[in-house]
Design a protein around this motif. Structure first.
Motif, PDB file in Angstrom:
ATOM      1  N   LEU A   3       8.512 -90.126 -46.269  1.00  0.00           N
ATOM      2  CA  LEU A   3       7.176 -90.525 -46.208  1.00  0.00           C
ATOM      3  C   LEU A   3       6.748 -91.295 -47.374  1.00  0.00           C
ATOM      4  N   GLN A   4       7.112 -90.953 -48.543  1.00  0.00           N
ATOM      5  CA  GLN A   4       6.626 -91.685 -49.720  1.00  0.00           C
ATOM      6  C   GLN A   4       7.414 -93.112 -49.810  1.00  0.00           C
ATOM      7  N   LEU A   7       5.413 -95.219 -47.101  1.00  0.00           N
ATOM      8  CA  LEU A   7       4.112 -95.671 -47.425  1.00  0.00           C
ATOM      9  C   LEU A   7       4.363 -96.936 -48.450  1.00  0.00           C
ATOM     10  N   ILE A   8       5.053 -96.518 -49.333  1.00  0.00           N
ATOM     11  CA  ILE A   8       5.388 -97.676 -50.544  1.00  0.00           C
ATOM     12  C   ILE A   8       5.912 -98.968 -49.861  1.00  0.00           C
ATOM     13  N   THR A   9       6.723 -98.913 -49.094  1.00  0.00           N
ATOM     14  CA  THR A   9       7.420-100.009 -48.588  1.00  0.00           C
ATOM     15  C   THR A   9       6.218-100.951 -47.576  1.00  0.00           C
ATOM     16  N   PHE A  10       5.868-100.120 -46.773  1.00  0.00           N
ATOM     17  CA  PHE A  10       4.796-100.458 -46.140  1.00  0.00           C
ATOM     18  C   PHE A  10       3.829-101.214 -46.741  1.00  0.00           C
ATOM     19  N   ARG A  11       2.956-100.716 -47.861  1.00  0.00           N
ATOM     20  CA  ARG A  11       2.062-101.366 -48.536  1.00  0.00           C
ATOM     21  C   ARG A  11       2.717-102.586 -49.442  1.00  0.00           C
ATOM     22  N   ASP A 145      18.214 -92.242 -57.310  1.00  0.00           N
ATOM     23  CA  ASP A 145      19.327 -92.652 -56.182  1.00  0.00           C
ATOM     24  C   ASP A 145      18.519 -93.870 -55.199  1.00  0.00           C
ATOM     25  N   ILE A 146      18.563 -94.824 -55.880  1.00  0.00           N
ATOM     26  CA  ILE A 146      17.721 -95.906 -54.948  1.00  0.00           C
ATOM     27  C   ILE A 146      18.238 -96.447 -53.686  1.00  0.00           C
ATOM     28  N   GLY A 147      19.619 -96.469 -53.579  1.00  0.00           N
ATOM     29  CA  GLY A 147      20.386 -96.608 -52.288  1.00  0.00           C
ATOM     30  C   GLY A 147      19.866 -95.825 -51.336  1.00  0.00           C
ATOM     31  N   ALA A 148      19.923 -94.384 -51.882  1.00  0.00           N
ATOM     32  CA  ALA A 148      19.377 -93.515 -50.582  1.00  0.00           C
ATOM     33  C   ALA A 148      17.993 -93.914 -50.001  1.00  0.00           C
ATOM     34  N   GLN A 151      18.259 -97.223 -47.844  1.00  0.00           N
ATOM     35  CA  GLN A 151      18.880 -96.879 -46.493  1.00  0.00           C
ATOM     36  C   GLN A 151      18.283 -95.625 -45.456  1.00  0.00           C
ATOM     37  N   GLY A 152      17.301 -94.957 -45.974  1.00  0.00           N
ATOM     38  CA  GLY A 152      16.401 -93.993 -45.225  1.00  0.00           C
ATOM     39  C   GLY A 152      15.786 -94.645 -44.236  1.00  0.00           C
ATOM     40  N   TRP A 153      15.182 -93.800 -43.345  1.00  0.00           N
ATOM     41  CA  TRP A 153      14.309 -94.289 -42.072  1.00  0.00           C
ATOM     42  C   TRP A 153      12.733 -94.515 -42.553  1.00  0.00           C
ATOM     43  N   GLY A 154      12.749 -93.858 -43.732  1.00  0.00           N
ATOM     44  CA  GLY A 154      11.229 -94.325 -44.227  1.00  0.00           C
ATOM     45  C   GLY A 154      11.125 -95.525 -44.913  1.00  0.00           C
ATOM     46  N   ALA A 155      11.950 -96.076 -45.605  1.00  0.00           N
ATOM     47  CA  ALA A 155      11.916 -97.441 -46.140  1.00  0.00           C
ATOM     48  C   ALA A 155      11.832 -98.785 -45.168  1.00  0.00           C
TER      49      ALA A 155
END
Length: 306
Positions: A3-4, A7-11, A145-148, A151-155
């Motif tokens: 969720l973090q 929100l961060i990538t969306f913004r 772990d930036i890669g995680a 690749q996650g659904w949140g980003a």
């Protein structure tokens, strides 16, 4: 974490696309659409550069981990990210009103001087700024772990939603107040920033970098344990299950920095952060109120009012 990341990538994505959209729309309206390809070229190069920054950052973090110093790097990342998140909210709050005029003014200057390189560099820097910030934030919320996070659904979801909102906004089918929008998302960003600050302080106390006058100011494990392990330990030791699940505690800790047994320094820092935010924004609110009062006074003294 997801969720973090959302929100961060969306913004971040929306901010970048809004600026790029303002620039390309202006170019098309002024019959200079041929220059839009240079704007997108700069934006595309910035995306590639951001990926490069993420890879370099990961290499550096791995190096620190090999030396056994990754904890210090994590703490530094959290503190820097907290500052950057706060700065991001204040920057957009300050520039959202005159953002369109500033971007159009710069493009007008580039066109009049024939500065194509400047146009590419400008769009490159606009997008790169958002990309580098995202890398820092991902490192902070994942512990390096930036890669995680990427690749996650949140980003991924955040990128998609940001693109969709920007598309409909510029198509004119979505009527939203950018000022209100950035206020709402800014409030959540501030909460995340406060959580990162508190987690950094907690980590510094865990490794003995700083001490604590009162290590555990209060204990809410009976109500909301910080982790499922804490839930299991409390049930084992007391024979009574906490009221809420440890999974809820993990969610709140990841999103807002929740702690069931915070030190007094964590509590003071958390409250102090919001007090500082209040005082930083209070003069602006008073200034706006004063302007409204002046306008009202001028209106009362007008001939029509008499």
């Amino acid at each position: 974490m997801e969720l973090q990341a959302l929100l961060i990538t969306f913004r971040e994505v929306l901010e970048a696309l809004l600026i790029i959209g303002i620039i390309t729309t202006y170019l098309k309206k002024t019959n200079h659409g041929k220059f839009t390809k240079f704007v997108w070229l700069g934006a595309g190069l910035a995306v590639i550069a951001s990926v490069g920054v993420a890879m370099l950052f990961q290499v550096v973090f791995t190096g620190f981990a090999a030396m056994g110093s990754e904890m210090y790097l994590k703490i530094g990342i959290m503190l820097v990210s907290s500052v950057l998140l706060t700065q991001m909210v204040f920057w957009m709050a300050k520039h959202s009103r005159d953002l369109k005029g500033n971007m159009e003014g710069k493009m007008k200057h580039f066109i009049s001087t024939g500065n194509i390189v400047g146009m590419v560099i400008h769009s490159f820097l606009v997008v790169l700024r958002e990309g580098v910030e995202t890398v820092f934030f991902f490192a902070a919320i994942t512990g390096g772990d930036i890669g995680a996070a990427m690749q996650g659904w949140g980003a991924i979801t955040g990128v998609v939603i940001g693109c969709v909102v920007a598309y409909f906004f510029f198509k004119g089918t979505m009527r939203i107040s950018l000022k209100s929008f950035f206020k709402v998302t800014g409030a959540f960003i501030i909460l995340i920033s406060a959580g990162l600050l508190v987690q950094a302080i907690s980590m510094m106390q865990d490794i003995g970098l700083i001490g604590s006058v009162i290590p555990h100011l209060y204990d809410l494990t009976w109500l909301l344990p910080e982790h499922p392990i804490d839930y299991a330990h409390f049930l084992r030791d007391t024979g009574t299950a906490p009221l809420l699940s440890g999974d809820v505690g993990i969610f709140l800790k990841a999103l807002f920095g929740y702690s069931s047994m915070p030190s007094i320094e964590e509590v003071i820092s958390y409250i102090g952060y919001f007090v500082a935010i209040y005082f930083l924004t209070a003069p602006k609110r008073e200034s706006v109120k004063a302007k409204e009062e002046v306008k009202g006074g001028v209106k009362d003294l007008s001939p029509q009012a008499k």
